[in-house]
Design a protein around this motif. Structure first.
Motif, PDB file in Angstrom:
ATOM      1  N   TRP A 228       0.858  -1.179   0.000  1.00 26.65           N
ATOM      2  CA  TRP A 228       0.000   0.000   0.000  1.00 26.65           C
ATOM      3  C   TRP A 228       0.897   1.232   0.000  1.00 26.65           C
ATOM      4  O   TRP A 228       1.793   1.353   0.824  1.00 26.65           O
ATOM      5  CB  TRP A 228      -0.901   0.012   1.232  1.00 26.65           C
ATOM      6  CG  TRP A 228      -1.831  -1.158   1.309  1.00 26.65           C
ATOM      7  CD1 TRP A 228      -1.565  -2.393   1.800  1.00 26.65           C
ATOM      8  CD2 TRP A 228      -3.185  -1.194   0.861  1.00 26.65           C
ATOM      9  NE1 TRP A 228      -2.662  -3.204   1.701  1.00 26.65           N
ATOM     10  CE2 TRP A 228      -3.685  -2.492   1.131  1.00 26.65           C
ATOM     11  CE3 TRP A 228      -4.034  -0.255   0.271  1.00 26.65           C
ATOM     12  CZ2 TRP A 228      -4.985  -2.873   0.813  1.00 26.65           C
ATOM     13  CZ3 TRP A 228      -5.336  -0.627  -0.035  1.00 26.65           C
ATOM     14  CH2 TRP A 228      -5.792  -1.921   0.235  1.00 26.65           C
ATOM     15  N   VAL A 229       0.636   2.149  -0.934  1.00 26.80           N
ATOM     16  CA  VAL A 229       1.466   3.341  -1.080  1.00 26.80           C
ATOM     17  C   VAL A 229       0.570   4.577  -1.069  1.00 26.80           C
ATOM     18  O   VAL A 229      -0.475   4.608  -1.734  1.00 26.80           O
ATOM     19  CB  VAL A 229       2.289   3.307  -2.381  1.00 26.80           C
ATOM     20  CG1 VAL A 229       3.316   4.441  -2.384  1.00 26.80           C
ATOM     21  CG2 VAL A 229       2.989   1.970  -2.551  1.00 26.80           C
ATOM     22  N   TYR A 230       0.977   5.581  -0.297  1.00 27.66           N
ATOM     23  CA  TYR A 230       0.198   6.807  -0.143  1.00 27.66           C
ATOM     24  C   TYR A 230       1.064   7.997  -0.575  1.00 27.66           C
ATOM     25  O   TYR A 230       2.278   8.019  -0.319  1.00 27.66           O
ATOM     26  CB  TYR A 230      -0.236   6.996   1.309  1.00 27.66           C
ATOM     27  CG  TYR A 230      -1.068   5.849   1.860  1.00 27.66           C
ATOM     28  CD1 TYR A 230      -2.450   5.961   1.974  1.00 27.66           C
ATOM     29  CD2 TYR A 230      -0.466   4.656   2.278  1.00 27.66           C
ATOM     30  CE1 TYR A 230      -3.218   4.926   2.493  1.00 27.66           C
ATOM     31  CE2 TYR A 230      -1.219   3.613   2.787  1.00 27.66           C
ATOM     32  CZ  TYR A 230      -2.593   3.756   2.893  1.00 27.66           C
ATOM     33  OH  TYR A 230      -3.348   2.716   3.396  1.00 27.66           O
ATOM     34  N   ALA A 231       0.421   8.996  -1.179  1.00 27.79           N
ATOM     35  CA  ALA A 231       1.169  10.178  -1.629  1.00 27.79           C
ATOM     36  C   ALA A 231       0.312  11.425  -1.512  1.00 27.79           C
ATOM     37  O   ALA A 231      -0.923  11.372  -1.585  1.00 27.79           O
ATOM     38  CB  ALA A 231       1.654  10.004  -3.061  1.00 27.79           C
ATOM     39  N   ALA A 239      -2.392  12.260 -11.423  1.00 28.01           N
ATOM     40  CA  ALA A 239      -1.388  11.742 -10.495  1.00 28.01           C
ATOM     41  C   ALA A 239      -1.417  10.223 -10.504  1.00 28.01           C
ATOM     42  O   ALA A 239      -2.417   9.589 -10.870  1.00 28.01           O
ATOM     43  CB  ALA A 239      -1.651  12.272  -9.086  1.00 28.01           C
ATOM     44  N   GLY A 240      -0.299   9.623 -10.080  1.00 25.66           N
ATOM     45  CA  GLY A 240      -0.226   8.168 -10.034  1.00 25.66           C
ATOM     46  C   GLY A 240       1.116   7.698  -9.525  1.00 25.66           C
ATOM     47  O   GLY A 240       1.885   8.460  -8.914  1.00 25.66           O
ATOM     48  N   ILE A 259      -5.738   2.623  -7.983  1.00 27.54           N
ATOM     49  CA  ILE A 259      -5.490   3.910  -7.327  1.00 27.54           C
ATOM     50  C   ILE A 259      -6.808   4.548  -6.896  1.00 27.54           C
ATOM     51  O   ILE A 259      -7.805   4.519  -7.624  1.00 27.54           O
ATOM     52  CB  ILE A 259      -4.730   4.862  -8.261  1.00 27.54           C
ATOM     53  CG1 ILE A 259      -3.360   4.280  -8.620  1.00 27.54           C
ATOM     54  CG2 ILE A 259      -4.553   6.238  -7.617  1.00 27.54           C
ATOM     55  CD1 ILE A 259      -2.599   5.087  -9.650  1.00 27.54           C
ATOM     56  N   THR A 260      -6.790   5.125  -5.703  1.00 21.71           N
ATOM     57  CA  THR A 260      -7.919   5.906  -5.206  1.00 21.71           C
ATOM     58  C   THR A 260      -7.429   7.312  -4.906  1.00 21.71           C
ATOM     59  O   THR A 260      -6.402   7.482  -4.234  1.00 21.71           O
ATOM     60  CB  THR A 260      -8.499   5.284  -3.927  1.00 21.71           C
ATOM     61  OG1 THR A 260      -8.909   3.944  -4.192  1.00 21.71           O
ATOM     62  CG2 THR A 260      -9.690   6.080  -3.428  1.00 21.71           C
ATOM     63  N   GLN A 261      -8.126   8.320  -5.426  1.00 19.74           N
ATOM     64  CA  GLN A 261      -7.743   9.702  -5.175  1.00 19.74           C
ATOM     65  C   GLN A 261      -8.839  10.409  -4.404  1.00 19.74           C
ATOM     66  O   GLN A 261     -10.032  10.248  -4.671  1.00 19.74           O
ATOM     67  CB  GLN A 261      -7.469  10.449  -6.487  1.00 19.74           C
ATOM     68  CG  GLN A 261      -6.998  11.888  -6.261  1.00 19.74           C
ATOM     69  CD  GLN A 261      -6.297  12.487  -7.463  1.00 19.74           C
ATOM     70  OE1 GLN A 261      -6.162  11.853  -8.490  1.00 19.74           O
ATOM     71  NE2 GLN A 261      -5.829  13.733  -7.309  1.00 19.74           N
ATOM     72  N   THR A 265      -4.824  13.739  -2.026  1.00 18.88           N
ATOM     73  CA  THR A 265      -4.159  12.506  -1.613  1.00 18.88           C
ATOM     74  C   THR A 265      -4.519  11.379  -2.568  1.00 18.88           C
ATOM     75  O   THR A 265      -5.641  11.317  -3.095  1.00 18.88           O
ATOM     76  CB  THR A 265      -4.559  12.090  -0.186  1.00 18.88           C
ATOM     77  OG1 THR A 265      -5.966  11.796  -0.148  1.00 18.88           O
ATOM     78  CG2 THR A 265      -4.242  13.196   0.801  1.00 18.88           C
ATOM     79  N   ILE A 266      -3.577  10.484  -2.791  1.00 16.10           N
ATOM     80  CA  ILE A 266      -3.835   9.272  -3.560  1.00 16.10           C
ATOM     81  C   ILE A 266      -3.235   8.087  -2.814  1.00 16.10           C
ATOM     82  O   ILE A 266      -2.269   8.227  -2.060  1.00 16.10           O
ATOM     83  CB  ILE A 266      -3.256   9.328  -4.991  1.00 16.10           C
ATOM     84  CG1 ILE A 266      -1.731   9.532  -4.955  1.00 16.10           C
ATOM     85  CG2 ILE A 266      -3.923  10.415  -5.813  1.00 16.10           C
ATOM     86  CD1 ILE A 266      -1.078   9.391  -6.328  1.00 16.10           C
ATOM     87  N   LYS A 267      -3.843   6.931  -2.984  1.00 15.95           N
ATOM     88  CA  LYS A 267      -3.273   5.700  -2.448  1.00 15.95           C
ATOM     89  C   LYS A 267      -3.444   4.613  -3.494  1.00 15.95           C
ATOM     90  O   LYS A 267      -4.374   4.642  -4.307  1.00 15.95           O
ATOM     91  CB  LYS A 267      -3.928   5.293  -1.135  1.00 15.95           C
ATOM     92  CG  LYS A 267      -5.345   4.777  -1.256  1.00 15.95           C
ATOM     93  CD  LYS A 267      -5.857   4.262   0.090  1.00 15.95           C
ATOM     94  CE  LYS A 267      -7.284   3.734  -0.024  1.00 15.95           C
ATOM     95  NZ  LYS A 267      -7.794   3.220   1.278  1.00 15.95           N
ATOM     96  N   ALA A 268      -2.516   3.664  -3.470  1.00 15.07           N
ATOM     97  CA  ALA A 268      -2.557   2.560  -4.421  1.00 15.07           C
ATOM     98  C   ALA A 268      -2.333   1.249  -3.694  1.00 15.07           C
ATOM     99  O   ALA A 268      -1.546   1.187  -2.735  1.00 15.07           O
ATOM    100  CB  ALA A 268      -1.492   2.745  -5.504  1.00 15.07           C
TER     101      ALA A 268
END
Length: 533
Positions: A228-231, A239-240, A259-261, A265-268
């Motif tokens: 799980w990666v968050y940005a 974004a991605g 990916i969820t935005q 914020t986005i997380k994958a």
């Protein structure tokens, strides 16, 4: 006072004439009545409150209650709508309860039944708070204790021209003044907002800061085949993420479906990774990329004796481990064999090197005539600690720190009608029995203690705050042979590291309440932890 109006029952034991003579002599020789009162813990059997969103968690072992309140509830004045306690017990301060409890801090409630006891009532209330502005980078930092909000925007965006998109800093009935949503606001200085609810108000301060960094990876939670990666990214920009095995030149684009935005914020959720490998990942917003961040996936760990090939017999007790081997699984056989044979036994298999393959769990009525209880066939990761009367004390959980995503295996279930039921569950008699297999990951300090005695019953709940993930499979029909099963573990968080794994199989779902069908049989041949979705 709150008192229970339930009937009290007196159990009169049979005693010999010799014992009667001794008792008579004792009473005639005593001048004072110095017979000690029994130590019976008064329990909270059921509790409900205004604004409660799900069933309360009652822990009679530690004498605690957790109320789960909705956003609409006033946590400073929680009114109980229902309180059921042990017959004969009383509650000390009924005035405070009737006035409404302030559960911003734990409330200690005194109860008496011959002796005084203290129960602690706490409340959990999750209030969704949010604040966002146009072109925001990352999520706003909201501090509900100090009543502050901070949002970050690009340095190219003037602080005099900040468009507020959303704002909610209280419960569902709260009002905010001034109302900033949809307005362009000057944030060159921090701005005060008054949040009002239930006749009370709070002063909040909102600050906007600027940054030259339009994209940043904020969190990486690496599991076994999943990461799980968050940005933090700029709201409104494409974004991605891209990732690769360390040492590989080519980057792989993370599919948009992973990916969820949410605003800035986005997380994958990355899937299909290799266990115990090093990876690199980078995030982008528009045409700006972060520097690569490193992470390492975990190993593929399976549970010992998960095909149940190793067994040995200690007297009448079948034990699901090799006599001199590692003990991971246990059963309720120590309790069941007080009046009968083991109701969890190995499945004989001539092709297995040990002669066994699988576990046969049978629910049986243990006792004579009406004197006895239903003992559910069960198997669990942990230890059977001891028997108290006709009740068991068990320790659920084995040390474990990985992140499985699913549990799979094969079972054969024979369901019979429920033949025995405890008080309050008699309406289930005649219905088909149901088997259950469930798994949980938790981060308590110690394994979870199970107590089946109704006077201090302490059972597992998926809603326990220490639970990180939970999943289950249950069936109320006979399978007619071995069939595969699979269920997913639902995680409450991706970054909480488990300390324990709990895995339980039972031929009768309500066996903890001595309810089920005598003759229901669950055969478990294999259990496996999966690590991908």
């Amino acid at each position: 006072m709150y008192t229970s109006n339930s009937k009290r029952f007196k159990f009169i034991p049979l005693i010999s004439s010799t014992a009667l003579a001794l008792i008579a002599a004792l009473f005639t020789s005593c001048i004072e009545d110095d017979i000690p009162y029994p130590h019976i813990q008064p329990n909270i059997l059921a509790i409900e409150a205004q604004g409660q969103e799900r069933a309360a968690l009652i822990d009679s072992l530690n004498r605690t209650v957790t109320l789960y309140l909705s956003e609409a509830a006033d946590i400073q004045k929680v009114r109980l709508t229902s309180l059921s306690i042990t017959p004969g017990a009383t509650v000390a301060d009924t005035a405070a309860i009737e006035a409404g409890l302030n559960l911003t801090q734990p409330y200690e409630m005194g109860m008496s039944l011959y002796y005084d006891y203290t129960w602690t009532i706490t409340a959990q209330q999750t209030i969704e708070r949010y604040f966002s502005v146009r072109n925001q980078i990352g999520a706003s930092e909201i501090d509900p204790v100090n009543h502050t909000v901070n949002a970050v925007v690009p340095s190219t965006l003037p602080l005099t021209q900040i468009e507020v998109l959303t704002m909610k800093l209280g419960g569902t009935t709260a009002t905010m003044a001034p109302d900033l949503v949809g307005k362009t606001v000057d944030f060159t200085e921090p701005l005060g907002v008054i949040v009002s609810e239930f006749g009370r108000s709070q002063d909040w301060v909102i600050t906007i800061t600027q940054t030259d960094v339009p994209v940043a990876i904020t969190q990486i939670d690496a599991w076994t085949q999943v990461a799980w990666v968050y940005a933090a990214v700029e709201e409104g920009h494409a974004a991605g993420f891209e990732y690769r095995l360390t040492g590989v030149d080519q980057w792989t684009q993370v599919p948009s479906s992973w990916i969820t935005q949410d605003g800035g914020t986005i997380k994958a959720r990355l899937s299909g990774l290799f266990p115990s490998c090093d990876y690199e990942i980078r995030a982008y917003s528009g045409d700006v990329f972060t520097l690569p961040s490193m992470f390492t996936t975990m190993g593929d760990v399976q549970l010992p004796n998960s095909s149940f090939e190793n067994w040995w017999k200690d007297g009448r007790i079948w034990c699901p481990w090799a006599q001199d081997g590692e003990k991971f699984w246990d059963t309720g056989n120590k309790g069941a064999t007080t009046l009968g044979e083991s109701n969890t036994q190995p499945v004989v298999n001539s092709e297995s090197p040990t002669g066994y393959l699988g576990a046969r769990l049978e629910s049986k009525f243990v006792g004579i005539s009406v004197l006895g209880k239903l003992a559910a066939g069960n198997l669990f990761a942990g230890d059977y600690v001891r028997t108290e009367g006709t009740n068991g004390v068990l320790s659920f959980g084995r040390p474990f720190s990985n992140f499985p995503t699913k549990v799979s295996g094969t079972i054969d279930y024979t369901s019979v009608q429920i033949s025995h039921a405890s008080s309050g569950m008699t309406s289930m008699v005649g219905q088909p029995d149901t088997c259950i297999i469930w798994c949980a990951l938790a981060d308590w300090e110690n394994p979870f203690e199970i107590r089946t005695n109704p006077s201090n019953r302490h059972l597992f709940s998926p809603d326990d705050p220490g639970v990180i993930a939970y999943g289950q499979m249950q069936s109320g029909v006979s399978t007619g042979g071995m069939v595969p099963f699979e269920f997913e573990l639902n995680y409450n968080a991706t970054d909480r590291i488990p300390r324990w794994i709990l895995l339980v199989c039972s031929a009768s779902k309500y066996g903890d309440y001595f309810t089920g069908g005598s003759g229901s049989v669950l055969i478990v041949e294999h259990l496996q932890l999966e690590y991908d979705y």
